[in-house]
Scaffold this active site. Structure first.
Site, PDB file in Angstrom:
ATOM      1  N   ASP A   1       4.944 -23.317   5.523  1.00  0.00           N
ATOM      2  CA  ASP A   1       5.633 -24.242   5.264  1.00  0.00           C
ATOM      3  C   ASP A   1       6.442 -23.920   4.500  1.00  0.00           C
ATOM      4  O   ASP A   1       7.630 -24.578   4.594  1.00  0.00           O
ATOM      5  CB  ASP A   1       4.362 -24.992   4.183  1.00  0.00           C
ATOM      6  CG  ASP A   1       3.091 -25.185   5.007  1.00  0.00           C
ATOM      7  OD1 ASP A   1       3.074 -25.328   6.278  1.00  0.00           O
ATOM      8  OD2 ASP A   1       1.742 -25.043   4.601  1.00  0.00           O
TER       9      ASP A   1
ATOM     10  N   ARG B   1      -9.862 -19.825   1.583  1.00  0.00           N
ATOM     11  CA  ARG B   1     -10.084 -20.914   0.408  1.00  0.00           C
ATOM     12  C   ARG B   1     -11.430 -21.392  -0.068  1.00  0.00           C
ATOM     13  O   ARG B   1     -12.190 -22.023   0.712  1.00  0.00           O
ATOM     14  CB  ARG B   1     -10.151 -22.429   0.931  1.00  0.00           C
ATOM     15  CG  ARG B   1      -8.009 -22.665   2.024  1.00  0.00           C
ATOM     16  CD  ARG B   1      -7.544 -23.787   2.657  1.00  0.00           C
ATOM     17  NE  ARG B   1      -6.656 -23.575   4.052  1.00  0.00           N
ATOM     18  CZ  ARG B   1      -5.770 -23.328   3.233  1.00  0.00           C
ATOM     19  NH1 ARG B   1      -4.887 -23.354   2.498  1.00  0.00           N
ATOM     20  NH2 ARG B   1      -4.903 -24.160   5.291  1.00  0.00           N
TER      21      ARG B   1
ATOM     22  N   ASP C   1       0.959 -21.840  -2.064  1.00  0.00           N
ATOM     23  CA  ASP C   1       1.393 -22.713  -4.035  1.00  0.00           C
ATOM     24  C   ASP C   1       0.341 -22.564  -3.961  1.00  0.00           C
ATOM     25  O   ASP C   1       0.240 -21.907  -5.475  1.00  0.00           O
ATOM     26  CB  ASP C   1       1.988 -23.557  -3.941  1.00  0.00           C
ATOM     27  CG  ASP C   1       1.679 -25.108  -3.148  1.00  0.00           C
ATOM     28  OD1 ASP C   1       0.733 -24.066  -2.020  1.00  0.00           O
ATOM     29  OD2 ASP C   1       1.839 -25.915  -2.664  1.00  0.00           O
TER      30      ASP C   1
ATOM     31  N   ARG D   1       0.623 -20.487  13.084  1.00  0.00           N
ATOM     32  CA  ARG D   1       0.125 -20.002  12.279  1.00  0.00           C
ATOM     33  C   ARG D   1      -0.187 -18.493  12.983  1.00  0.00           C
ATOM     34  O   ARG D   1      -0.279 -17.412  11.832  1.00  0.00           O
ATOM     35  CB  ARG D   1      -0.951 -19.978  11.416  1.00  0.00           C
ATOM     36  CG  ARG D   1      -0.869 -21.699  10.334  1.00  0.00           C
ATOM     37  CD  ARG D   1      -1.276 -20.936   9.490  1.00  0.00           C
ATOM     38  NE  ARG D   1      -2.855 -21.094   8.933  1.00  0.00           N
ATOM     39  CZ  ARG D   1      -3.817 -22.058   8.875  1.00  0.00           C
ATOM     40  NH1 ARG D   1      -2.581 -23.499   8.343  1.00  0.00           N
ATOM     41  NH2 ARG D   1      -5.022 -21.735   8.354  1.00  0.00           N
TER      42      ARG D   1
ATOM     43  N   VAL E   1       1.166  -1.374   0.352  1.00  0.00           N
ATOM     44  CA  VAL E   1       0.000   0.199  -0.014  1.00  0.00           C
ATOM     45  C   VAL E   1       1.111   1.317  -0.275  1.00  0.00           C
ATOM     46  O   VAL E   1       0.307   2.203  -0.489  1.00  0.00           O
ATOM     47  CB  VAL E   1      -1.334  -0.027   1.210  1.00  0.00           C
ATOM     48  CG1 VAL E   1      -1.271   1.226   1.305  1.00  0.00           C
ATOM     49  CG2 VAL E   1      -1.801  -1.610   1.761  1.00  0.00           C
TER      50      VAL E   1
ATOM     51  N   SER F   1      -2.647 -20.575  -3.424  1.00  0.00           N
ATOM     52  CA  SER F   1      -2.427 -19.312  -4.105  1.00  0.00           C
ATOM     53  C   SER F   1      -1.818 -18.566  -5.371  1.00  0.00           C
ATOM     54  O   SER F   1      -2.880 -17.856  -6.129  1.00  0.00           O
ATOM     55  CB  SER F   1      -2.433 -18.512  -2.679  1.00  0.00           C
ATOM     56  OG  SER F   1      -3.382 -18.598  -1.719  1.00  0.00           O
TER      57      SER F   1
HETATM   58  P1  ADP Z   1      -2.158 -21.677   0.020  1.00  0.00           P
HETATM   59  O1  ADP Z   1      -2.412 -21.118  -0.320  1.00  0.00           O
HETATM   60  O2  ADP Z   1      -1.593 -21.743   1.411  1.00  0.00           O
HETATM   61  O3  ADP Z   1      -1.138 -23.214  -0.239  1.00  0.00           O
HETATM   62  P2  ADP Z   1      -4.178 -23.709  -0.803  1.00  0.00           P
HETATM   63  O4  ADP Z   1      -3.430 -24.726  -1.682  1.00  0.00           O
HETATM   64  O5  ADP Z   1      -5.549 -24.083  -0.331  1.00  0.00           O
HETATM   65  O6  ADP Z   1      -3.881 -22.390   0.217  1.00  0.00           O
HETATM   66  O7  ADP Z   1      -5.174 -22.251  -1.836  1.00  0.00           O
HETATM   67  C1  ADP Z   1      -5.658 -21.169  -1.781  1.00  0.00           C
HETATM   68  C2  ADP Z   1      -6.414 -20.904  -2.791  1.00  0.00           C
HETATM   69  O8  ADP Z   1      -6.184 -20.828  -3.888  1.00  0.00           O
HETATM   70  C3  ADP Z   1      -7.689 -22.466  -3.277  1.00  0.00           C
HETATM   71  O9  ADP Z   1      -8.818 -22.217  -2.077  1.00  0.00           O
HETATM   72  C4  ADP Z   1      -8.295 -21.324  -4.841  1.00  0.00           C
HETATM   73  O10 ADP Z   1      -9.205 -20.994  -4.402  1.00  0.00           O
HETATM   74  C5  ADP Z   1      -7.276 -21.360  -5.104  1.00  0.00           C
HETATM   75  N1  ADP Z   1      -5.985 -22.016  -5.825  1.00  0.00           N
HETATM   76  C6  ADP Z   1      -5.469 -22.919  -5.411  1.00  0.00           C
HETATM   77  N2  ADP Z   1      -4.750 -23.940  -6.380  1.00  0.00           N
HETATM   78  C7  ADP Z   1      -5.580 -23.228  -7.618  1.00  0.00           C
HETATM   79  C8  ADP Z   1      -4.677 -23.505  -8.367  1.00  0.00           C
HETATM   80  N3  ADP Z   1      -4.866 -25.223  -9.383  1.00  0.00           N
HETATM   81  N4  ADP Z   1      -5.776 -23.319  -9.704  1.00  0.00           N
HETATM   82  C9  ADP Z   1      -6.663 -21.794  -9.226  1.00  0.00           C
HETATM   83  N5  ADP Z   1      -6.766 -20.982  -7.826  1.00  0.00           N
HETATM   84  C10 ADP Z   1      -6.239 -22.497  -7.341  1.00  0.00           C
HETATM   85  O1  F6P Z   2      -0.650 -24.355   5.002  1.00  0.00           O
HETATM   86  C1  F6P Z   2      -0.067 -23.789   6.453  1.00  0.00           C
HETATM   87  C2  F6P Z   2      -1.000 -25.199   7.037  1.00  0.00           C
HETATM   88  O2  F6P Z   2      -0.901 -23.847   8.025  1.00  0.00           O
HETATM   89  C3  F6P Z   2      -0.272 -26.600   6.597  1.00  0.00           C
HETATM   90  O3  F6P Z   2       0.954 -26.624   7.278  1.00  0.00           O
HETATM   91  C4  F6P Z   2      -0.888 -27.192   7.179  1.00  0.00           C
HETATM   92  O4  F6P Z   2      -1.994 -28.314   5.873  1.00  0.00           O
HETATM   93  C5  F6P Z   2      -2.615 -26.736   6.416  1.00  0.00           C
HETATM   94  O5  F6P Z   2      -1.848 -24.771   6.471  1.00  0.00           O
HETATM   95  C6  F6P Z   2      -3.729 -26.797   7.558  1.00  0.00           C
HETATM   96  O6  F6P Z   2      -4.763 -25.305   7.511  1.00  0.00           O
HETATM   97  P1  F6P Z   2      -6.322 -25.497   7.749  1.00  0.00           P
HETATM   98  O7  F6P Z   2      -6.213 -23.630   8.404  1.00  0.00           O
HETATM   99  O8  F6P Z   2      -6.893 -25.330   6.579  1.00  0.00           O
HETATM  100  O9  F6P Z   2      -6.081 -26.590   8.651  1.00  0.00           O
END
Ligand code: ADP
Ligand code: F6P
Length: 321
Positions: free
Chosen positions: A127, A72, A103, A254, A24, A105
């Protein structure tokens, strides 16, 4: 470019707030309008937007979590969800987007970029499993939180002469376990990147006893291939002459005020992301490599798996004797 937006998505991590602050303030410095999107991609699909001023991010540098909230969202993975998101960005005249998250996101960031909105990703996950950056936002705070817990558990383990199995987070990677385990002087560390022989682990524990150790600590990653901490504890109980206790640290990892390194990494990456958008970079992520800023195509997220440094495991083996 006149107007950009940012969002936080996926698991929150300490340092997201200093990152929001940096984006920002840098955007305003560059005379850009900046819009915050609440609740990650879920908020983007419903147009939950808020205009941000320099004062909107006052007093947040030391706060864990994310003032923009996070979510999510399975719907965002679909074409329907992404089209809704795009429509809202167009409706608000947003010309560039910054996604702060793990990853998943960053895959979402790539998908939006592919659909035409210039997007830059910032790696944020306790992570530390995101390839392309030495560290992701939140990792250092999480390992300090885990370490504080390990130190406290060691006090009671020593007093009662027990073996503690402590499970930390990390999803499918062992960075938190390895780093916090090494810093906490763990007798052994279970990580998905290295398969341990349970018999050998137990032999080492018994050897330690013979040398005069009266208590021990094992740190396990939640994604370890030997199973979750309670399963590992049951197996170890059968093989060693120790009273065993198991503890799962969970979501405390977290939270909390981001440590100095997380605030510094977040601030640098936030500013670098705005710079990257201004310079015309698209579909990239900003990362920290050997103390410098690197700009890498987002495809690295699925093309590579971040390598853990197993020298740290070997070092711990020597130090835990
Ligand atoms: P993080 O970003 O912490 O790894 P998630 O794996 O839950 O957490 O991903 C967060 C959000 O990103 C998911 O709920 C979804 O909305 C979006 N996302 C995840 N994978 C994909 C994908 N392959 N394509 C588009 N959006 C995705
Ligand atoms: O990716 C961060 C993380 O805290 C992981 O270490 C863990 O497996 C997961 O998220 C837990 O997710 P939630 O908050 O949805 O229980």
């Amino acid at each position: 470019m006149k107007k950009i937006a940012l969002l936080t998505s996926g698991g929150d991590s300490p340092g997201m707030n200093p990152c929001i602050r940096a984006i920002v303030r840098k955007a305003i410095w560059e005379k850009l309008e900046v819009v915050g999107i609440r609740r990650g991609f879920a908020g983007l699909m419903v147009g939950d937007f808020v205009n941000l001023k320099a004062s909107s991010v006052s007093g947040i540098i030391h706060q864990g979590g994310t003032i923009l909230k996070t979510a999510r969202s399975p719907l965002f993975k679909t074409e329907e969800g992404q089209i809704k998101a795009l429509e809202n960005l167009k409706r608000f005249n947003i010309e560039g987007l910054i996604v702060i998250g793990g990853d998943g996101s960053l895959r979402g960031a790539y998908a939006l970029n592919k659909r035409g909105i210039p997007t830059i990703g910032i790696p944020a996950s306790i992570d530390n499993d995101i390839p392309g950056s030495d560290f992701s936002i939140g990792f250092f705070t999480a390992i300090n939180t885990a370490l504080e817990a390990i130190d406290k558990i060691r006090d009671t383990a020593t007093s009662h002469e027990r073996l503690f199995i402590i499970e930390v987070m990390g999803r499918t990677s062992g960075f938190i376990a390895l780093w916090a385990g090494l810093a906490g002087g763990a007798e052994d560390i279970f990580i998905p990147e290295k398969t341990l022989n349970l018999e050998e682990v137990c032999q080492r524990l018994e050897e330690g006893r013979r040398r005069g150790k009266t208590s021990s600590i094992i740190v396990t990653a939640e994604g370890d291939r030997s199973g979750r901490a309670f399963q590992i504890g049951e197996e170890i109980k059968k093989r060693v002459n120790y009273e065993v206790r198991v503890i799962v640290l969970g979501h405390i990892q977290r939270g909390g005020s981001p440590v100095a390194l997380d605030r510094i990494i977040s601030s640098r990456l936030g500013v670098a992301a705005v710079d990257a958008l201004i310079k015309g970079e698209r579909g990239k992520m900003v990362g920290i490599c050997c103390e410098g800023i690197k700009i890498i195509p987002l495809q690295i997220i699925w093309k590579e798996r971040k390598k853990i440094n197993l020298d740290l495991y070997n070092l711990n083996q020597i130090l835990a004797t």
